[in-house]
Design a protein around this motif. Structure first.
Motif, PDB file in Angstrom:
ATOM      1  N   MET A 292       3.983 -59.513  53.400  1.00 41.13           N
ATOM      2  CA  MET A 292       3.447 -60.862  53.150  1.00 41.13           C
ATOM      3  C   MET A 292       2.012 -60.743  52.666  1.00 41.13           C
ATOM      4  O   MET A 292       1.196 -60.088  53.316  1.00 41.13           O
ATOM      5  N   THR A 293       1.688 -61.329  51.521  1.00 44.86           N
ATOM      6  CA  THR A 293       0.336 -61.238  50.998  1.00 44.86           C
ATOM      7  C   THR A 293      -0.497 -62.436  51.448  1.00 44.86           C
ATOM      8  O   THR A 293       0.027 -63.493  51.772  1.00 44.86           O
ATOM      9  N   ASP A 294      -1.782 -62.246  51.425  1.00 47.37           N
ATOM     10  CA  ASP A 294      -2.731 -63.251  51.889  1.00 47.37           C
ATOM     11  C   ASP A 294      -2.931 -64.313  50.813  1.00 47.37           C
ATOM     12  O   ASP A 294      -3.328 -63.994  49.693  1.00 47.37           O
ATOM     13  N   PRO A 295      -2.704 -65.595  51.130  1.00 46.06           N
ATOM     14  CA  PRO A 295      -2.928 -66.647  50.129  1.00 46.06           C
ATOM     15  C   PRO A 295      -4.352 -66.637  49.589  1.00 46.06           C
ATOM     16  O   PRO A 295      -4.583 -67.010  48.436  1.00 46.06           O
ATOM     17  N   LYS A 296      -5.310 -66.191  50.404  1.00 47.11           N
ATOM     18  CA  LYS A 296      -6.693 -66.139  49.933  1.00 47.11           C
ATOM     19  C   LYS A 296      -6.843 -65.127  48.800  1.00 47.11           C
ATOM     20  O   LYS A 296      -7.656 -65.322  47.893  1.00 47.11           O
ATOM     21  N   LEU A 297      -6.064 -64.048  48.855  1.00 48.31           N
ATOM     22  CA  LEU A 297      -6.099 -63.061  47.780  1.00 48.31           C
ATOM     23  C   LEU A 297      -5.553 -63.669  46.498  1.00 48.31           C
ATOM     24  O   LEU A 297      -6.123 -63.486  45.418  1.00 48.31           O
ATOM     25  N   HIS A 298      -4.448 -64.389  46.603  1.00 48.16           N
ATOM     26  CA  HIS A 298      -3.874 -65.050  45.428  1.00 48.16           C
ATOM     27  C   HIS A 298      -4.876 -66.023  44.818  1.00 48.16           C
ATOM     28  O   HIS A 298      -5.033 -66.096  43.597  1.00 48.16           O
ATOM     29  N   ASP A 299      -5.548 -66.781  45.690  1.00 53.56           N
ATOM     30  CA  ASP A 299      -6.555 -67.728  45.210  1.00 53.56           C
ATOM     31  C   ASP A 299      -7.701 -66.997  44.506  1.00 53.56           C
ATOM     32  O   ASP A 299      -8.205 -67.469  43.479  1.00 53.56           O
ATOM     33  N   ALA A 300      -8.104 -65.863  45.050  1.00 48.86           N
ATOM     34  CA  ALA A 300      -9.211 -65.108  44.465  1.00 48.86           C
ATOM     35  C   ALA A 300      -8.835 -64.573  43.086  1.00 48.86           C
ATOM     36  O   ALA A 300      -9.653 -64.605  42.153  1.00 48.86           O
ATOM     37  N   ILE A 301      -7.605 -64.079  42.943  1.00 50.53           N
ATOM     38  CA  ILE A 301      -7.158 -63.594  41.633  1.00 50.53           C
ATOM     39  C   ILE A 301      -7.168 -64.731  40.613  1.00 50.53           C
ATOM     40  O   ILE A 301      -7.646 -64.576  39.484  1.00 50.53           O
ATOM     41  N   ALA A 302      -6.646 -65.892  41.014  1.00 52.66           N
ATOM     42  CA  ALA A 302      -6.618 -67.039  40.103  1.00 52.66           C
ATOM     43  C   ALA A 302      -8.034 -67.508  39.773  1.00 52.66           C
ATOM     44  O   ALA A 302      -8.331 -67.870  38.622  1.00 52.66           O
ATOM     45  N   ARG A 303      -8.912 -67.497  40.756  1.00 54.53           N
ATOM     46  CA  ARG A 303     -10.292 -67.941  40.529  1.00 54.53           C
ATOM     47  C   ARG A 303     -11.029 -67.012  39.563  1.00 54.53           C
ATOM     48  O   ARG A 303     -11.690 -67.471  38.635  1.00 54.53           O
ATOM     49  N   TRP A 304     -10.869 -65.694  39.768  1.00 56.73           N
ATOM     50  CA  TRP A 304     -11.523 -64.754  38.865  1.00 56.73           C
ATOM     51  C   TRP A 304     -10.897 -64.821  37.462  1.00 56.73           C
ATOM     52  O   TRP A 304     -11.601 -64.725  36.455  1.00 56.73           O
ATOM     53  N   GLY A 305      -9.583 -64.971  37.395  1.00 55.34           N
ATOM     54  CA  GLY A 305      -8.941 -65.096  36.097  1.00 55.34           C
ATOM     55  C   GLY A 305      -9.479 -66.276  35.319  1.00 55.34           C
ATOM     56  O   GLY A 305      -9.794 -66.172  34.122  1.00 55.34           O
ATOM     57  N   LYS A 306      -9.598 -67.411  35.996  1.00 57.75           N
ATOM     58  CA  LYS A 306     -10.121 -68.623  35.356  1.00 57.75           C
ATOM     59  C   LYS A 306     -11.559 -68.408  34.882  1.00 57.75           C
ATOM     60  O   LYS A 306     -11.932 -68.804  33.778  1.00 57.75           O
ATOM     61  N   SER A 307     -12.357 -67.775  35.733  1.00 54.57           N
ATOM     62  CA  SER A 307     -13.747 -67.519  35.374  1.00 54.57           C
ATOM     63  C   SER A 307     -13.851 -66.620  34.146  1.00 54.57           C
ATOM     64  O   SER A 307     -14.611 -66.898  33.206  1.00 54.57           O
ATOM     65  N   LEU A 308     -13.088 -65.524  34.123  1.00 53.61           N
ATOM     66  CA  LEU A 308     -13.127 -64.605  32.989  1.00 53.61           C
ATOM     67  C   LEU A 308     -12.673 -65.294  31.707  1.00 53.61           C
ATOM     68  O   LEU A 308     -13.269 -65.127  30.641  1.00 53.61           O
ATOM     69  N   PHE A 309     -11.613 -66.084  31.805  1.00 55.95           N
ATOM     70  CA  PHE A 309     -11.081 -66.786  30.642  1.00 55.95           C
ATOM     71  C   PHE A 309     -12.083 -67.804  30.107  1.00 55.95           C
ATOM     72  O   PHE A 309     -12.360 -67.854  28.907  1.00 55.95           O
ATOM     73  N   GLU A 310     -12.643 -68.607  31.005  1.00 54.99           N
ATOM     74  CA  GLU A 310     -13.534 -69.678  30.574  1.00 54.99           C
ATOM     75  C   GLU A 310     -14.836 -69.137  29.988  1.00 54.99           C
ATOM     76  O   GLU A 310     -15.469 -69.798  29.163  1.00 54.99           O
ATOM     77  N   ARG A 311     -15.221 -67.934  30.367  1.00 52.74           N
ATOM     78  CA  ARG A 311     -16.437 -67.327  29.831  1.00 52.74           C
ATOM     79  C   ARG A 311     -16.169 -66.441  28.622  1.00 52.74           C
ATOM     80  O   ARG A 311     -17.069 -65.760  28.119  1.00 52.74           O
ATOM     81  N   GLY A 312     -14.921 -66.449  28.140  1.00 54.03           N
ATOM     82  CA  GLY A 312     -14.598 -65.770  26.898  1.00 54.03           C
ATOM     83  C   GLY A 312     -14.405 -64.273  27.008  1.00 54.03           C
ATOM     84  O   GLY A 312     -14.451 -63.565  25.995  1.00 54.03           O
TER      85      GLY A 312
END
Length: 211
Positions: free
Chosen positions: A1-21
């Protein structure tokens, strides 16, 4: 079972990287090694719009067990995990300047990113160029096997940067540093650049421990 906080962190960093080009469209992928397996971004997904509940979950043998189908670049990620026991995250982007460096025929294949700042030495280390393979091809694995024990980051020839690190945050910081250094390298190309000398590099490695 993976930690939902880890999933959130991956999505948050992905969004940040994408939005900053740092990566565009459905390019780029992220994975994290957990205590019992891996979490990875899905194939053909946009890092800017990741759904934490649909990230790919893999067991310790790399078999897909839940979530959407994983990125086709798993052979690349697993090669880093296999060779670097301390690695807990791998980030691969198609960021503009690092990818541009990966396309140049005259970069040093053993060290494509010259030591022009202390931070590239501290956070990234020496960056070799790995010969071209088709994206997602398992043929990349032995090429990474040959360099990953000594290098935490590489440039994939005509493709882009890959960084491994001891945490997701550290991997993102390192690949951002790699991109910014590649930008500096290209901006100063043809100029008389003052590189850090061997003594300064040795001092940084002694104090910060980067290979």
């Amino acid at each position: 079972m993976t930690d939902p906080k880890l999933h959130d962190a991956i999505a948050r960093w992905g969004k940040s990287l994408f939005e900053r080009g740092f990566t565009a469209g459905s390019s780029g992928n992220i994975s994290v090694r957990t205590d019992d397996g891996y979490v990875a971004t899905p194939t053909n997904s946009c890092l800017g719009f990741l759904d934490p509940g649909r990230l790919s979950i893999l067991d310790g043998e790399g078999r897909h067990v839940a979530g959407d189908a994983p990125t086709k670049e798993l052979p690349l990620h697993f090669a880093f995990y296999r060779n670097r026991p301390e690695a807990r995250a791998v980030v691969h982007l198609h960021s503009t300047y690092a990818t541009a460096l990966s396309c140049l025929a005259d970069v040093d294949p053993a060290d494509a990113v010259p030591p022009i700042t202390p931070y590239v030495v501290m956070r990234v280390g020496t960056v070799p160029v790995v010969a071209y393979t088709r994206p997602g091809s398992p043929e990349v694995a032995p090429l990474i096997d040959a360099v990953a024990p000594r290098h935490a980051a590489v440039l994939l020839e005509n493709h882009g940067p890959v960084v491994s690190a001891s945490s997701l945050d550290a991997a993102v910081y390192a690949i951002e540093e790699l991109e910014e250094t590649a930008k500096l390298v290209l901006l100063t190309r043809g100029m008389a650049v003052r590189l850090l000398d061997a003594e300064k590099i040795a001092d940084l490695k002694q104090n910060f421990g980067k290979k």
